[in-house]
Write an enzyme that holds these catalytic residues in place. Structure first.
Site, PDB file in Angstrom:
ATOM      1  N   GLU A 167      85.188  26.503  58.823  1.00  0.00           N
ATOM      2  CA  GLU A 167      85.078  26.491  57.374  1.00  0.00           C
ATOM      3  C   GLU A 167      84.616  25.087  56.980  1.00  0.00           C
ATOM      4  OE1 GLU A 167      86.265  28.675  55.077  1.00  0.00           O
ATOM      5  OE2 GLU A 167      86.167  30.046  56.788  1.00  0.00           O
ATOM      6  N   SER A 223     143.201  59.680  35.348  1.00  0.00           N
ATOM      7  CA  SER A 223     144.474  58.995  35.726  1.00  0.00           C
ATOM      8  C   SER A 223     144.528  57.913  36.381  1.00  0.00           C
ATOM      9  CB  SER A 223     145.076  60.005  36.476  1.00  0.00           C
ATOM     10  OG  SER A 223     145.436  61.200  35.659  1.00  0.00           O
TER      11      SER A 223
END
Length: 793
Positions: free
Chosen positions: A76, A453
């Site tokens: 690079e 309940s």
């Protein structure tokens, strides 16, 4: 001429000013941090999953192999350590090339150094000359703010290298299934060719091209003096072999739990790096959750099996979806959400029909056959079998069966379950439905349902906090009350229209879940007190109307389970939580669930003094003695009431069933001294589940199945009795105090131990049954009895 020069200078100055005005300054650059995945761990510290959109494992510069750095420099930017951020010779060559590209229509080229590529990752990848100018200016700033080694560290951890891998460590694992430290020279050279265009150098599709480019990097490394000719030749002789592409596995277990954690973290810290340094997708957080894998798996198995038991024998409802079965069907099938739930279920599309048999295609590209006999369920509302109505393009779940596949159907019923530690409030497991991958709605935390309940213990606890005792007598008989001019007169009835049983104890009323007794208790206690207690426990904020006493007010499984956990925790306040602690990428704690101070807890060794304890006094949301009385009553629900299904766990257990009108929902909430869990089943659009359905027959068996797995090796601990509770022998049916007879071990003994607050237990005076065995005298009062017996009951 001077004017033209001045204008040109002004234009250039303005261009540079506009290009750099929004660029990060030195302070912002020094705080730059690469996006990192956040890691989620369970209660034992084991990794469960990660939150990430960029697979990245950050390596400090000194942990990156030297030759890997040399490979990237050779590929690079061979003058990286000499230039100041810009390669002017390369820029000049690129200018001449781009002038030529104006006439040929080719894409402009750049002359980016590694520093410029770091700058590009910060400002974007737009193909314009203004962006290149901004990139160059920022590169100069980066060179001024960082050392060359720091720039390389940023670059080698930031770059995209294909296969959703960002940085060299993630790429090393994605391509070669090994750490970067274990790569050989040929593999390092291959990774160095990927920054420009990873898809161009695929080791599978463009192997020859990738090898040629890799060998070029090897030659450059030799030319730069990094390797010898012999090393180059040996590396170039190696074939390029990468592991097959594979998708990142996501955790199947605890999907709903983890999704709730994700939402909470996003609300607190933000989602993306744009939201801050500690974002969920980029902050590199370490999240310690309270999920217990054993409990989570047990809860998921129990809930899924419960859904399927309820659905057993029901008609087929048709395919989940339909897609185009032509070219590209595999990707379309992959994108189709199908609730699978069970590990052996597979998502399939019908590719062709041969009579009643279907040829199936799967997401991995494989195919199989489903004979007509394996899809014989009738289509709902018709006499036609599923095999006869399936058509090409239909998407269905299937399971392997013999040499072929059999049709399956996700349940229409759904529900949620929460498991909580009653000592801390930590949520240990959470199930929000059949399959989170296709049903993201979390029924454990988001679905508001009527608890029926299961709300009654709150009514009875409030009553016992306001003068009632477990032995108080309440009439089980028809009950009507004029509520108000707008509400009119309301008449209540027992479940199933059961006739009244006359005068009974408070205990019997809860054990048998009698509506008429509950309404009387609530009315005489005061509904304002009942709803105030419900609010204090975090169940909900309700209007003081009597129907609330029977569970008509909506709540979530999480809230109701936490309310029970507070009863099991001696009435102390608990805040349910799924996250114990969050650390940032540097290990600093940025969130802690328990912030109590604990002087001396972190000492290196014990100094002989009393052991340190966390400070602070927990809030009391209900009297500890009342909370135990409620739990003790719920033990009776399991021993001889509506929850006897849980007797099979063979351990001290307390809980309550619930069945709403219709019935539209069935519930069970309860647990042991170690864990409390609550669950419900019902349709997402509430409707009648069938007249035979009850909490004790549908919901309680799910809790039992969960408990058999989760509590298999757990000790059998009795419930903690708080100070001030007096255990008294009473006749179970009448609630009257008895002497000379001891409670039996059977489930329905004539005499039981009952929990009372001081001076509230039943009194016995006169009669031969009230004689004191030790003195032969008559017990006239509780004080006499305590004096004669030493206060031991």
């Amino acid at each position: 001429m001077l004017l033209l020069v001045a204008l040109a200078a002004a234009a250039v100055g303005w261009l540079f000013w506009s290009a750099q005005k929004d660029l990060p300054d030195e302070a912002a650059l020094s705080n730059f941090a690469a996006a990192l995945p956040s890691t989620v761990r369970d209660i034992d510290g084991n990794v469960v999953t990660t939150f990430t959109r960029e697979q990245r494992v950050y390596l400090p510069y000194d942990e990156i192999p030297k030759r890997l750095v040399q490979a990237y420099i050779s590929a690079e930017d061979k003058t990286f350590f000499e230039h100041g951020g810009l390669d002017y010779q390369g820029i000049a060559a690129a200018v001449f090339t781009n002038i030529e590209s104006w006439f040929t229509g080719r894409r402009p080229v750049g002359a980016s150094t590694i520093t410029q590529q770091v700058a590009k990752s910060l400002i974007g990848n737009e193909v314009t000359y203004s962006r290149k100018l901004r990139e160059a200016l920022l590169a100069r700033r980066i060179e001024a703010s960082f050392t060359k080694q720091q720039i390389l560290e940023l670059y080698l951890n930031q770059i995209f290298l294909g296969r959703n891998a960002y940085g060299v460590e993630a790429a090393s694992q994605a391509y070669f299934d090994k750490s970067a430290a274990d790569l050989d020279l040929a593999q390092m050279a291959y990774l160095a060719i990927l920054p420009k265009a990873p898809s161009t150098y695929s080791p599978v599709r463009q192997n020859a091209r990738a090898v040629a480019r890799r060998d070029y990097v090897l030659r450059q490394m030799q030319a730069n003096g990094f390797i010898t000719a012999a090393e180059r030749d040996a590396a170039a002789a190696q074939p390029l072999v990468a592991v097959p592409t594979h998708s990142i596995a996501t955790a199947r277990s605890s999907d709903y739990f983890i999704e709730d954690v994700r939402r909470s973290l996003i609300a607190r810290f933000g989602e993306t790096p744009a939201d801050g340094r500690n974002s969920v997708y980029g902050g590199g957080l370490w999240i310690r959750t309270s999920v217990n894998p054993k409990y989570q798996e047990a809860a998921e198995i129990a809930m899924r099996d419960g859904f399927m038991r309820f659905e057993r024998g029901r008609s087929w409802r048709g395919p989940i979806a339909s897609i185009d079965a032509g070219e590209g069907w595999q990707s379309r099938l992959q994108a189709t959400a199908v609730p699978l739930g069970f590990p052996d279920w597979k998502k399939a599309v019908v590719l062709a029909k041969d009579g009643g048999a279907s040829r199936l295609g799967f997401t991995d590209g494989s195919t199989g056959t489903m004979p007509a006999s394996a899809a014989s369920s009738p289509l709902r509302g018709t006499n036609q079998s599923a095999a006869s109505v399936l058509k090409v393009g239909d998407v269905v779940p299937v399971v392997k069966s013999g040499s072929g596949f059999a049709l399956r159907q996700p349940p229409e019923i759904s529900g949620g379950m929460v498991v909580e530690d009653p000592m801390t409030g930590r949520v240990l497991a959470l199930v929000g439905g059949f399959d989170a991958r296709a049903q993201s709605f979390n029924r454990a935390t988001q679905a508001k349902r009527q608890p029926g309940s299961t709300f009654k213990p709150i009514v009875y606890a409030t009553a016992m906090d306001n003068g009632f005792t477990p032995s108080s007598i309440v009439v089980d008989a028809p009950y009507c009350v004029y509520q108000s001019r707008s509400l009119g007169q309301k008449c209540f009835r027992n479940f199933g229209n059961m006739r009244g049983a006359g005068a009974q104890t408070l205990r019997w009323g809860l054990e048998q879940s009698r509506n008429l007794m509950t309404v009387r208790v609530a009315y005489n206690t005061g509904m304002d007190k009942v709803v105030a207690q419900a609010k204090a426990l975090g169940i909900g904020d309700y209007q003081p109307v009597l129907s609330i006493a029977l569970g008509a007010g909506e709540t979530t499984v999480l809230k109701l389970t936490n309310a029970y956990a507070q009863l099991f925790n001696a009435g102390r306040a608990l805040e349910p939580s799924l996250i114990d602690m969050v650390q940032d990428r540097d290990g600093k704690v940025i969130f802690r669930r328990d912030n109590r101070s604990c002087p001396g807890c972190a000492a290196a060794d014990w100094n002989g003094e009393p052991m340190p304890r966390p400070g602070g006094t927990p809030k009391q949301v209900i009297d500890a003695r009342t909370a135990f009385q409620a739990v003790h009553l719920m033990e009776g629900v399991v021993s001889r009431g509506t929850g006897t299904e849980l007797l099979k766990l063979d351990r001290p257990f307390a809980g309550k069933t619930g069945t709403t009108n219709g019935p539209r929902d069935v519930w069970f909430v309860g647990g042991t001294q170690q864990i409390v869990a609550g669950l419900y089943l019902g349709y997402d659009n509430p409707r009648n589940m069938g007249g035979y359905v009850q909490g004790g027959t549908v919901a309680a068996p799910i809790w039992r199945q969960f408990g058999e797995l989760a509590l298999k090796d757990a000790p059998k601990l009795p419930f903690n009795i708080p100070a001030g509770v007096r255990m008294v022998r009473v006749d179970r049916r009448s609630g009257k105090r008895v002497y000379g007879v001891w409670p039996g071990t059977e489930n329905k003994p004539a005499v039981i131990w009952e929990a009372f607050k001081p001076d509230s237990e039943p009194r016995r005076t006169g009669g031969s049954a009230a004689r004191d065995d030790a003195r032969g005298g008559r017990v006239r009062s509780d004080a006499d009895f305590m004096r004669n017996s030493g206060g031991i009951y």
